[in-house]
Design an enzyme around this catalytic site. Sequence first.
Site, mmCIF file in Angstrom:
data_model
loop_
_atom_site.group_PDB
_atom_site.id
_atom_site.type_symbol
_atom_site.label_atom_id
_atom_site.label_comp_id
_atom_site.label_asym_id
_atom_site.label_seq_id
_atom_site.Cartn_x
_atom_site.Cartn_y
_atom_site.Cartn_z
ATOM 1 N N ILE A 186 -75.344 -92.553 -17.688
ATOM 2 C CA ILE A 186 -74.235 -92.441 -16.489
ATOM 3 C C ILE A 186 -74.825 -91.895 -15.184
ATOM 4 O O ILE A 186 -74.278 -92.322 -14.048
ATOM 5 C CB ILE A 186 -72.876 -91.913 -17.101
ATOM 6 C CG1 ILE A 186 -72.170 -92.171 -18.191
ATOM 7 C CG2 ILE A 186 -71.632 -91.340 -16.600
ATOM 8 C CD1 ILE A 186 -71.151 -91.579 -18.894
ATOM 9 N N ASP A 227 -83.228 -83.569 -15.820
ATOM 10 C CA ASP A 227 -83.210 -84.045 -17.213
ATOM 11 C C ASP A 227 -83.822 -83.284 -17.605
ATOM 12 O O ASP A 227 -85.394 -83.357 -17.383
ATOM 13 C CB ASP A 227 -83.491 -85.579 -16.613
ATOM 14 C CG ASP A 227 -82.271 -86.068 -18.493
ATOM 15 O OD1 ASP A 227 -81.491 -87.191 -18.717
ATOM 16 O OD2 ASP A 227 -82.872 -85.335 -19.891
ATOM 17 N N GLU A 257 -59.571 -80.498 -27.631
ATOM 18 C CA GLU A 257 -58.523 -81.350 -27.280
ATOM 19 C C GLU A 257 -57.514 -81.613 -28.463
ATOM 20 O O GLU A 257 -57.405 -81.481 -29.042
ATOM 21 C CB GLU A 257 -59.027 -82.640 -27.059
ATOM 22 C CG GLU A 257 -60.488 -82.507 -25.475
ATOM 23 C CD GLU A 257 -61.553 -83.534 -25.045
ATOM 24 O OE1 GLU A 257 -61.140 -84.467 -25.663
ATOM 25 O OE2 GLU A 257 -62.588 -83.396 -24.071
ATOM 26 N N HIS A 309 -59.656 -86.785 -21.011
ATOM 27 C CA HIS A 309 -60.221 -87.400 -21.135
ATOM 28 C C HIS A 309 -60.685 -88.034 -21.246
ATOM 29 O O HIS A 309 -60.186 -89.351 -22.086
ATOM 30 C CB HIS A 309 -60.476 -86.755 -22.603
ATOM 31 C CG HIS A 309 -62.376 -86.770 -23.630
ATOM 32 N ND1 HIS A 309 -62.632 -86.369 -23.947
ATOM 33 C CD2 HIS A 309 -63.351 -88.240 -23.138
ATOM 34 C CE1 HIS A 309 -63.680 -86.541 -24.465
ATOM 35 N NE2 HIS A 309 -63.739 -87.723 -23.905
ATOM 36 N N GLY A 369 -62.244 -90.466 -18.869
ATOM 37 C CA GLY A 369 -63.339 -90.558 -18.437
ATOM 38 C C GLY A 369 -63.822 -92.406 -18.458
ATOM 39 O O GLY A 369 -63.520 -92.774 -17.504
HETATM 40 N N1 LIG Z 1 -65.471 -88.588 -20.306
HETATM 41 C C1 LIG Z 1 -65.423 -89.264 -20.965
HETATM 42 O O1 LIG Z 1 -64.515 -90.139 -21.078
HETATM 43 C C2 LIG Z 1 -67.491 -89.524 -21.521
HETATM 44 C C3 LIG Z 1 -67.222 -91.031 -22.019
HETATM 45 C C4 LIG Z 1 -68.258 -91.638 -21.955
HETATM 46 C C5 LIG Z 1 -69.201 -90.638 -22.178
HETATM 47 N N2 LIG Z 1 -68.499 -89.125 -22.178
HETATM 48 C C6 LIG Z 1 -69.930 -88.399 -22.259
HETATM 49 O O2 LIG Z 1 -70.920 -88.603 -20.961
HETATM 50 C C7 LIG Z 1 -72.519 -87.772 -21.486
HETATM 51 C C8 LIG Z 1 -73.456 -88.469 -21.241
HETATM 52 O O3 LIG Z 1 -73.432 -89.540 -21.160
HETATM 53 P P1 LIG Z 1 -74.118 -91.085 -21.029
HETATM 54 O O4 LIG Z 1 -73.683 -92.577 -21.887
HETATM 55 O O5 LIG Z 1 -74.663 -90.617 -19.748
HETATM 56 O O6 LIG Z 1 -75.838 -90.418 -21.929
HETATM 57 P P2 LIG Z 1 -76.964 -90.006 -22.246
HETATM 58 O O7 LIG Z 1 -77.725 -89.866 -23.407
HETATM 59 O O8 LIG Z 1 -77.091 -91.880 -21.702
HETATM 60 O O9 LIG Z 1 -77.635 -89.405 -21.220
HETATM 61 C C9 LIG Z 1 -77.856 -87.566 -21.180
HETATM 62 C C10 LIG Z 1 -79.165 -87.761 -20.806
HETATM 63 O O10 LIG Z 1 -78.902 -85.631 -20.226
HETATM 64 C C11 LIG Z 1 -79.844 -85.159 -20.680
HETATM 65 N N3 LIG Z 1 -79.826 -83.860 -21.345
HETATM 66 C C12 LIG Z 1 -79.944 -83.399 -22.841
HETATM 67 N N4 LIG Z 1 -78.941 -82.461 -22.631
HETATM 68 C C13 LIG Z 1 -79.933 -81.447 -20.845
HETATM 69 C C14 LIG Z 1 -79.840 -80.725 -20.686
HETATM 70 N N5 LIG Z 1 -79.534 -79.426 -21.246
HETATM 71 N N6 LIG Z 1 -80.190 -80.520 -18.965
HETATM 72 C C15 LIG Z 1 -80.186 -81.677 -18.480
HETATM 73 N N7 LIG Z 1 -80.392 -83.148 -19.394
HETATM 74 C C16 LIG Z 1 -80.323 -82.911 -20.195
HETATM 75 C C17 LIG Z 1 -80.767 -86.357 -21.524
HETATM 76 O O11 LIG Z 1 -82.122 -86.281 -21.754
HETATM 77 C C18 LIG Z 1 -79.774 -87.987 -21.567
HETATM 78 O O12 LIG Z 1 -81.085 -88.260 -20.114
HETATM 79 C C19 LIG Z 1 -72.067 -87.790 -22.899
HETATM 80 O O13 LIG Z 1 -71.592 -86.044 -23.062
HETATM 81 C C20 LIG Z 1 -70.635 -87.947 -23.032
HETATM 82 O O14 LIG Z 1 -70.329 -87.636 -24.530
HETATM 83 C C21 LIG Z 1 -67.945 -88.619 -21.839
#
Ligand SMILES: NC(=O)c1ccc[n+]([C@@H]2O[C@H](COP(=O)([O-])OP(=O)(O)OC[C@H]3O[C@@H](n4cnc5c(N)ncnc54)[C@H](O)[C@@H]3O)[C@@H](O)[C@H]2O)c1
Length: 405
Positions: A152, A171, A259, A282, A284
Amino acid sequence: MARALLLENPHLNADPVFASAGVEVVRHPGALDEDELIAALDGIDILGIRSTTRVTERVLAAHPGLLAIGAFCIGTNQIDLKAAARRGVAVFNAPFSNTRSVVELAVAEIIALTRRLTVRDKSLHAGVWDKSATGSHEVRGRTLGIVGYGNIGTQLSVVAEALGMRVVFYDTAEKLALGNAQRMGSLAELLAVADIVTLHVDGREGNAGMFTREQFEQMKHGAAFLNLSRGFLVDYAVLREKILDGSVSGAAVDVFPDEPRRTGDAFDSELRGLPNVILTPHVGGSTQEAQENIGHFVSGKLTKYLQAASTDLSVNLPRLSLEPSEAARYRVAFVHRNTPGVLALVNQTFAEHGANIEGQILGTRGEIGYVVTDIGSELPREAVEAVRQMEDTLRLRVMTRPDAD
Ligand SMILES: NC(=O)c1ccc[n+]([C@@H]2O[C@H](COP(=O)([O-])OP(=O)(O)OC[C@H]3O[C@@H](n4cnc5c(N)ncnc54)[C@H](O)[C@@H]3O)[C@@H](O)[C@H]2O)c1
């Protein structure tokens, strides 16, 4: 003919994917509780669920023949993944089918917060004409700080730059910076320069409470804040305080520590009723396009597992990306305990029974090993039984090319 039971209404575009793999689909619109699920799984090879149905150890134990589970969503907490792996049941989900939906909501909210759009909207709905530029800005030229540069975060980076924003990111893993985005050495460095801070880290345990008073106080005065990742990462009581004292100019929050489970359930949060705070339930990743992508993606993974034993992107088994074999008469998919000597024993058994191995690939993941072997010759039943009886065998599946005898 294999049969798939789909609960909780995954998108209908899953059905033709199953049909093209010769899988009969049975649908049930709602979620099922444990006993109902155990009853419904009779004669089922593949189970498809979304976030509500729980697949427990008891369910898995009651149906040792179940081959695979598809979570037609992102999360897999509702499935006992370890118990599934111990029984050689492959689990798949859709880790990035709704990425774009989240990115688009974040972009909309970044603009809305910077423009104080919901404040104007609420005033006008309340019958107050408040035409003023005070506190309203363009996003062009402002700095977006992306925390978590994964699926994302990276896409948001590209779209934000197209809007003329400067992008900085932080990151914990080594990540390629896209476009002109600039990597920051620490979260504190990012917070010191960002006009808008947006969280897109994953929900690993260590991230609980990662954004609290210290981080809010490191933000630029008047910066905005978004969380569309996970609710338990952020201390929302502190966010409330910072919104009320004006040090945070606005916030968009899509995820909460507790939630409600169902549509229509009551919701409460310390963030309710605050100015320039956008709250969404929720959603997104909740768009029709995302549901469509998920339906297609997960059914594709399940049928590829059925037809080719491919565990590409499985969340609990070793990942082997495989195509159906053109040449082999048999493909033997073997899930086992990852202990030394198992592979040698399998090959010795095949050799002793005159089975000729044409290709073989091994993957391991923690305590689980997965070997897929293509056999070009006869495969005597005794060889299969001997492997099935091995101490470390968890699951053995033999796939026969349709024209092999
Ligand atoms: N709101 C929604 O409906 C919705 C939908 C999809 C995903 N999400 C959430 O969005 C988030 C991101 O999803 P994604 O697919 O991009 O995940 P992803 O695993 O592709 O990316 C997460 C990134 O965060 C980094 N990271 C982890 N801990 C960290 C920290 N403490 N500091 C800095 N970087 C850190 C990781 O190295 C990774 O690059 C997840 O938490 C997921 O659950 C929410």
